[in-house]
Motif scaffolding. Structure first.
Motif, mmCIF file in Angstrom:
data_model
loop_
_atom_site.group_PDB
_atom_site.id
_atom_site.type_symbol
_atom_site.label_atom_id
_atom_site.label_comp_id
_atom_site.label_asym_id
_atom_site.label_seq_id
_atom_site.Cartn_x
_atom_site.Cartn_y
_atom_site.Cartn_z
ATOM 1 N N THR A 181 0.843 -1.187 0.000
ATOM 2 C CA THR A 181 0.000 0.000 0.000
ATOM 3 C C THR A 181 0.880 1.238 0.000
ATOM 4 N N ALA A 182 0.353 2.319 -0.573
ATOM 5 C CA ALA A 182 1.145 3.544 -0.691
ATOM 6 C C ALA A 182 0.223 4.753 -0.722
ATOM 7 N N HIS A 183 0.758 5.863 -0.268
ATOM 8 C CA HIS A 183 0.074 7.151 -0.404
ATOM 9 C C HIS A 183 -0.177 7.396 -1.895
ATOM 10 N N PRO A 184 -1.361 7.860 -2.265
ATOM 11 C CA PRO A 184 -1.660 8.062 -3.693
ATOM 12 C C PRO A 184 -0.674 8.974 -4.413
ATOM 13 N N ARG A 185 -0.004 9.869 -3.682
ATOM 14 C CA ARG A 185 0.961 10.756 -4.335
ATOM 15 C C ARG A 185 2.395 10.242 -4.255
ATOM 16 N N ASN A 186 2.574 9.087 -3.667
ATOM 17 C CA ASN A 186 3.930 8.544 -3.539
ATOM 18 C C ASN A 186 4.280 7.766 -4.808
ATOM 19 N N ALA A 187 4.611 8.506 -5.857
ATOM 20 C CA ALA A 187 4.891 7.895 -7.155
ATOM 21 C C ALA A 187 6.090 6.955 -7.089
ATOM 22 N N ALA A 188 7.084 7.280 -6.269
ATOM 23 C CA ALA A 188 8.269 6.432 -6.177
ATOM 24 C C ALA A 188 7.919 5.058 -5.606
ATOM 25 N N SER A 189 7.105 5.024 -4.564
ATOM 26 C CA SER A 189 6.705 3.760 -3.955
ATOM 27 C C SER A 189 5.856 2.930 -4.908
ATOM 28 N N ILE A 190 4.865 3.565 -5.511
ATOM 29 C CA ILE A 190 3.995 2.847 -6.449
ATOM 30 C C ILE A 190 4.802 2.342 -7.642
ATOM 31 N N GLY A 191 5.713 3.181 -8.138
ATOM 32 C CA GLY A 191 6.538 2.792 -9.277
ATOM 33 C C GLY A 191 7.437 1.613 -8.961
ATOM 34 N N GLY A 202 -6.660 -0.938 -6.638
ATOM 35 C CA GLY A 202 -7.621 0.136 -6.400
ATOM 36 C C GLY A 202 -7.145 1.043 -5.285
ATOM 37 N N THR A 203 -8.066 1.825 -4.743
ATOM 38 C CA THR A 203 -7.757 2.771 -3.674
ATOM 39 C C THR A 203 -8.663 2.515 -2.481
ATOM 40 N N MET A 204 -8.066 2.425 -1.307
ATOM 41 C CA MET A 204 -8.825 2.295 -0.071
ATOM 42 C C MET A 204 -8.957 3.685 0.540
ATOM 43 N N ASN A 205 -10.164 4.229 0.499
ATOM 44 C CA ASN A 205 -10.400 5.585 0.995
ATOM 45 C C ASN A 205 -10.389 5.632 2.518
ATOM 46 N N TRP A 206 -9.863 6.717 3.042
ATOM 47 C CA TRP A 206 -9.826 6.967 4.480
ATOM 48 C C TRP A 206 -9.199 5.797 5.236
ATOM 49 N N ALA A 207 -8.058 5.344 4.742
ATOM 50 C CA ALA A 207 -7.378 4.193 5.345
ATOM 51 C C ALA A 207 -6.686 4.536 6.653
ATOM 52 N N TRP A 208 -6.274 5.799 6.819
ATOM 53 C CA TRP A 208 -5.498 6.192 7.992
ATOM 54 C C TRP A 208 -5.993 7.519 8.545
ATOM 55 N N VAL A 209 -5.954 7.636 9.871
ATOM 56 C CA VAL A 209 -6.015 8.928 10.539
ATOM 57 C C VAL A 209 -4.571 9.374 10.744
ATOM 58 N N GLY A 216 -0.566 17.712 6.396
ATOM 59 C CA GLY A 216 -0.479 18.382 5.107
ATOM 60 C C GLY A 216 -0.533 17.435 3.927
ATOM 61 N N GLU A 217 -0.271 16.153 4.162
ATOM 62 C CA GLU A 217 -0.322 15.171 3.082
ATOM 63 C C GLU A 217 -1.630 14.385 3.071
ATOM 64 N N GLY A 218 -2.610 14.863 3.854
ATOM 65 C CA GLY A 218 -3.887 14.159 3.910
ATOM 66 C C GLY A 218 -5.046 15.025 3.470
ATOM 67 N N ARG A 219 -6.246 14.592 3.871
ATOM 68 C CA ARG A 219 -7.476 15.310 3.571
ATOM 69 C C ARG A 219 -8.143 15.699 4.881
ATOM 70 N N PRO A 220 -8.868 16.826 4.911
ATOM 71 C CA PRO A 220 -9.549 17.213 6.151
ATOM 72 C C PRO A 220 -10.503 16.121 6.611
ATOM 73 N N GLY A 221 -10.423 15.803 7.894
ATOM 74 C CA GLY A 221 -11.269 14.745 8.434
ATOM 75 C C GLY A 221 -12.649 15.240 8.825
ATOM 76 N N ARG A 222 -13.452 14.329 9.272
ATOM 77 C CA ARG A 222 -14.842 14.613 9.649
ATOM 78 C C ARG A 222 -14.892 15.330 10.995
ATOM 79 N N ILE A 223 -15.658 16.375 11.062
ATOM 80 C CA ILE A 223 -15.847 17.104 12.314
ATOM 81 C C ILE A 223 -16.884 16.375 13.164
ATOM 82 N N GLY A 224 -16.512 16.135 14.419
ATOM 83 C CA GLY A 224 -17.462 15.536 15.343
ATOM 84 C C GLY A 224 -17.229 14.066 15.624
ATOM 85 N N ARG A 233 -6.025 9.967 5.236
ATOM 86 C CA ARG A 233 -5.470 9.744 3.904
ATOM 87 C C ARG A 233 -5.963 8.420 3.336
ATOM 88 N N ASP A 234 -5.893 8.349 2.020
ATOM 89 C CA ASP A 234 -6.233 7.139 1.303
ATOM 90 C C ASP A 234 -4.969 6.319 1.054
#
Length: 258
Positions: A181-191, A202-209, A216-224, A233-234
């Motif tokens: 598994t790799a961060h979607p922007r980690n081209a070196a790892s995926i390559g 495929g992509t596993m969404n919201w795999a990690w907190v 800064g390398e993730g997406r804003p999480g759910r409030i509450g 991050r995915d």
């Protein structure tokens, strides 16, 4: 109908100072045999990571280089944090292991007993024995050894170790599925994974907190929710399975590591 629920949250586990480097003599506590001949080629070898032997050298390479872990789901601020994680997450969990990668082409005069230079680490995580499945993870190649043979060699010999049957020569563990598994922007790892024969599933969404240091390398999480405000991050999921191995991936990997 009546029922009770006596669950109480576990306290955060800790490791006493006296146990940070593991027991003496050191017990890797791994459920599978270590086939040394399978885990090396003429340039590179993988050996079990032993904190008393490798931890200080590892931290010297990564401790002041947080950028190495930009695309990882966690990061350690101190050597003690790393050792605590290693003891609790790897050594005490008998189906995981961390290997030290040794570059046999580059002698280390300070550690001639290593048979080369300490060049990186890689490990096995999320092993499911009854499904013959595991994940190659925590792949770190130290900066001085990047863009050399080390990354492909260490993953190649590890794949051979995981996917060869025990009756083969050299022998392996006979897993059916090896995941990456790799961060979607980690081209070196995926390559790297794709060059070694892994196929993207495929992509596993919201795999990690994510910890705040990596937000800064993730997406804003759910409030509450329980981690309100923390980023997530995915993960891109790739695999190399036994039927891929027998349908040509084995020859591809052997060609790379030969």
């Amino acid at each position: 109908m009546s029922y009770v629920n006596h669950y109480t949250p576990d306290t955060k586990p800790t490791v006493p100072e006296s146990e940070l480097y593991g027991p003496t003599p050191y017990d890797i506590n791994f459920a599978y045999p270590i086939y040394e001949e399978t885990l090396e080629n003429k340039r590179t070898k993988l050996i079990p990571f032993i904190p008393t032997v490798h931890a200080e050298a590892y931290w010297k390479q990564v401790g002041q280089r947080p950028e190495i872990f930009r695309y990882y789901p966690y990061i350690f601020a101190t050597l003690r944090e790393f050792l605590t994680w290693f003891e609790l997450t790897i050594r005490r969990q008998s189906h995981g292991i961390l290997f030290a990668a040794i570059d046999k082409t580059c002698p280390d005069p300070e550690h001639p007993e290593w048979g080369g230079s300490f060049a990186g680490v890689t490990g096995l995580f999320k092993t499911v024995p009854h499904n013959l499945a595991t994940e190659v993870a925590f792949v770190v190649v130290f900066p001085e050894f990047q863009r050399t043979h080390v990354a492909k060699d260490m993953i190649g010999v590890l794949l051979r170790y995981l996917l060869q049957l025990r009756s083969a020569s050299p022998p392996g563990l006979g897993f059916r599925r090896v995941q990456w598994t790799a961060h979607p922007r980690n081209a070196a790892s995926i390559g790297l994974a794709e060059r070694m024969g892994f196929k993207r599933e495929g992509t596993m969404n919201w795999a990690w907190v994510l910890p705040d240091e990596l937000a800064g390398e993730g997406r804003p999480g759910r409030i509450g929710d329980a981690f309100s405000g923390k980023a997530g991050r995915d993960s891109v999921i790739l695999s190399l399975c036994w039927d891929d191995w027998e349908a040509g991936a084995k020859e591809k990997v052997e060609g790379i590591i030969s």
